[in-house]
Write a protein that holds these residues in place. Sequence first.
Motif, short mmCIF file in Angstrom:
data_model
loop_
_atom_site.label_atom_id
_atom_site.label_comp_id
_atom_site.label_asym_id
_atom_site.label_seq_id
_atom_site.Cartn_x
_atom_site.Cartn_y
_atom_site.Cartn_z
N GLN A 109 -3.32 8.16 4.18
CA GLN A 109 -1.90 8.07 3.81
C GLN A 109 -1.21 6.86 4.45
OE1 GLN A 109 -0.57 12.02 4.95
NE2 GLN A 109 -0.92 12.79 2.87
N LEU B 206 -9.62 -3.15 -0.28
CA LEU B 206 -8.92 -2.58 -1.44
C LEU B 206 -8.34 -3.67 -2.33
CD1 LEU B 206 -7.03 0.32 0.37
CD2 LEU B 206 -8.75 0.63 -1.41
N TRP C 59 0.87 -1.18 0.00
CA TRP C 59 0.00 0.00 0.00
C TRP C 59 0.91 1.23 0.00
CZ3 TRP C 59 -0.95 -4.53 2.32
CH2 TRP C 59 -2.24 -5.08 2.27
N VAL D 178 -1.76 5.37 0.71
CA VAL D 178 -3.17 5.15 0.34
C VAL D 178 -4.10 5.92 1.28
CG1 VAL D 178 -5.00 3.43 0.21
CG2 VAL D 178 -2.74 2.93 -0.74
N SER D 179 -5.04 6.63 0.67
CA SER D 179 -6.14 7.27 1.40
C SER D 179 -7.45 6.79 0.78
CB SER D 179 -6.06 8.79 1.33
OG SER D 179 -4.89 9.26 1.98
N LEU D 180 -8.47 6.70 1.62
CA LEU D 180 -9.78 6.21 1.15
C LEU D 180 -10.87 7.01 1.84
CD1 LEU D 180 -11.59 4.17 -0.36
CD2 LEU D 180 -11.38 2.65 1.63
N THR E 133 0.94 3.54 4.33
CA THR E 133 1.99 2.87 3.55
C THR E 133 2.39 1.61 4.30
OG1 THR E 133 2.83 4.94 2.60
CG2 THR E 133 4.32 3.04 2.63
N PRO F 153 -9.05 3.30 -3.95
CA PRO F 153 -8.46 4.35 -3.12
C PRO F 153 -8.68 5.74 -3.71
CG PRO F 153 -6.75 3.12 -4.28
CD PRO F 153 -8.03 2.38 -4.50
N GLN G 163 -6.64 8.10 -3.03
CA GLN G 163 -5.28 8.58 -3.29
C GLN G 163 -4.32 7.42 -3.08
OE1 GLN G 163 -4.05 11.99 -0.88
NE2 GLN G 163 -1.97 11.20 -0.77
N GLY G 164 -3.21 7.42 -3.81
CA GLY G 164 -2.21 6.38 -3.66
C GLY G 164 -2.52 5.15 -4.49
N THR G 165 -1.67 4.14 -4.37
CA THR G 165 -1.83 2.91 -5.14
C THR G 165 -1.59 1.69 -4.26
OG1 THR G 165 0.51 2.94 -5.80
CG2 THR G 165 -1.08 3.98 -7.30
N VAL G 166 -2.23 0.59 -4.67
CA VAL G 166 -2.00 -0.71 -4.04
C VAL G 166 -1.47 -1.63 -5.11
CG1 VAL G 166 -3.03 -2.59 -2.72
CG2 VAL G 166 -3.97 -0.29 -2.52
#
Length: 585
Positions: A366, A393, A349, A352-354, A368, A400, A402-405
């Motif tokens: 945020q 996720l 992660w 990542v924000s959701l 990680t 998400p 923001q961010g990536t998985v």
Amino acid sequence: MSDTQAPTTTGDIPNRAQLRALWNYFRPARAALLWAALATAAAAATEPLIPYLMQILLDDGFARQAIALAAVPVVLIGVFVLRGCAMFVAQYALAHAANGALMRLRQAMFGHLMVSRLEWLTKQSASSLSNTLVYEIQQGTNLLIQASLTLVKDSLTLVALVGYLLYLNPLLTALVLLIFPLLVGVMRALSRRLFQLTRSTQSATDALAYVVEENTLAHRSVRLHGAQQQQIDRFDSLSQRLRRLGMKSTIASAAMRPITQILASFALSAVLVVALMQSQQQQVSVGSFVSFVTAMLLLVNPIKNLADVATPITRGLAALDRGRRLLETPPEPAGGAHRVARAQGHLCWHNVSLHYPGATHAALRQVTLEVKAGEVVALVGPSGAGKTSMVHLLPRFVTPSQGTVTLDGVALPDWDVLALRQQLALVAQDVVMFNDTVAANVALGQAPDLARVRQALLDANLGDWLHSLPEGLHSVVGHNASELSGGQRQRLAIARAIYRDAPILILDEATSALDNASERLVQEALQRLMRGRTVLIIAHRLSTVEHADRVVVMAEGQMVEQGTHQALLAQGGLYAQLHRLGQPT
């Protein structure tokens, strides 16, 4: 809050584009529809024969004695036999086309439901969807079968009779035709009103069904809290609303026939006056006058039927249109093209924000985290900390903000969704089983290999239970396997995960609702299942957390601590505090 959620509706009758969308399901049965149209046309063509025969009998039979007696029954019986056969063929062909369309529409709806967006699906009630999918389109199709047959037959009958009337007496026919613009205007206004009421009735029916569904599922809570009268009042309020809508629909529907008949009486009165004037001037024979009046009276029934046909057509279209709107909901994204037979199980992660739609606070902020292939990681923290959101996720149940998985270094959106989900197995606290055989439930989504199914059940400590089943693997478990104990249902879910043999295993509070004896059997099965896999545990009891390679502590959507069980206890932080309280999550 409303009692149910349903797709947004409007009060407008479906337009041509929407009707064309429904027509696509009838298109494969065009041959049957053509046969129905031809047979209906043949039946309609027999209608003017009755007044025509009346004219011949009066003018040639009674006046001139110029008709062979044997011909009268032969012709009359022949006309009615032709009409009866034609109507049978028309009804059968139309039913064949409509039932085929119903099957195709229902299959398309259920198939679309299987791939619809989860954020849309979670807003729907089960009672509303099942009502639409099973009952409403069935009712709508049945209404349209009969109404379409009536519409086509009586429209053609009307054309045939009006054509015959024009042939007999254009002036009298013109008087009859004066009522048609008024009829069309009345029918359009009442049909629009009826369509709006039908839509409202559908929503009210869904709300009432949802109350029944809720109270059936939560009957213990209702009795425990003494809420029976409260729920009865709620049901009564919705029943009253449904009754009021039913009465309004009855008014709109029942008004069509008397208005039609009143308008027809004006035309009939004018025709009789003018016809008597013409007969005094020797412009019409007795046979022609009787034939005209007979044909005109035969117009009353198709006009009456056409006035009434707006009601079932409107209700049928409203029911089918609801199914069409379900098909227009967007499906979930198919993802990218990346596919592998078996992933290694390396998860990351990255910042990542959701944020869920409508929520006041972010579910994740945020975050990680890296989980190596084969590592066992427990996610702990207070309720609402974001643990479940983290694992949701992975199968892309949520996306998400923001961010990536990533899985094995590949971003989840680049994975083919089906291939991605094949890498995951889930054992949750709330076990869902289908009303199917044991083998089908264990091999869910795959063709059952009976030897593998049996081994999976043995590995899940269900050998004794399997031997007790009268039909073995072919025994039906019943509605959500409700006759099984909590521990047995949990181990059946573990057997399903064993059979799936995915490289990533998610345990979502899998032992939280079990007694000690059941938990021991489940833990033994879980230990066998976890070997050689990447495991994410949403923990509720420390018995699972203590054996994790790493414990990640979450609070308010953020990671606040991570380490081994002993290291986190030594730190004296949130994990240690939860441990002292006896509530690790």
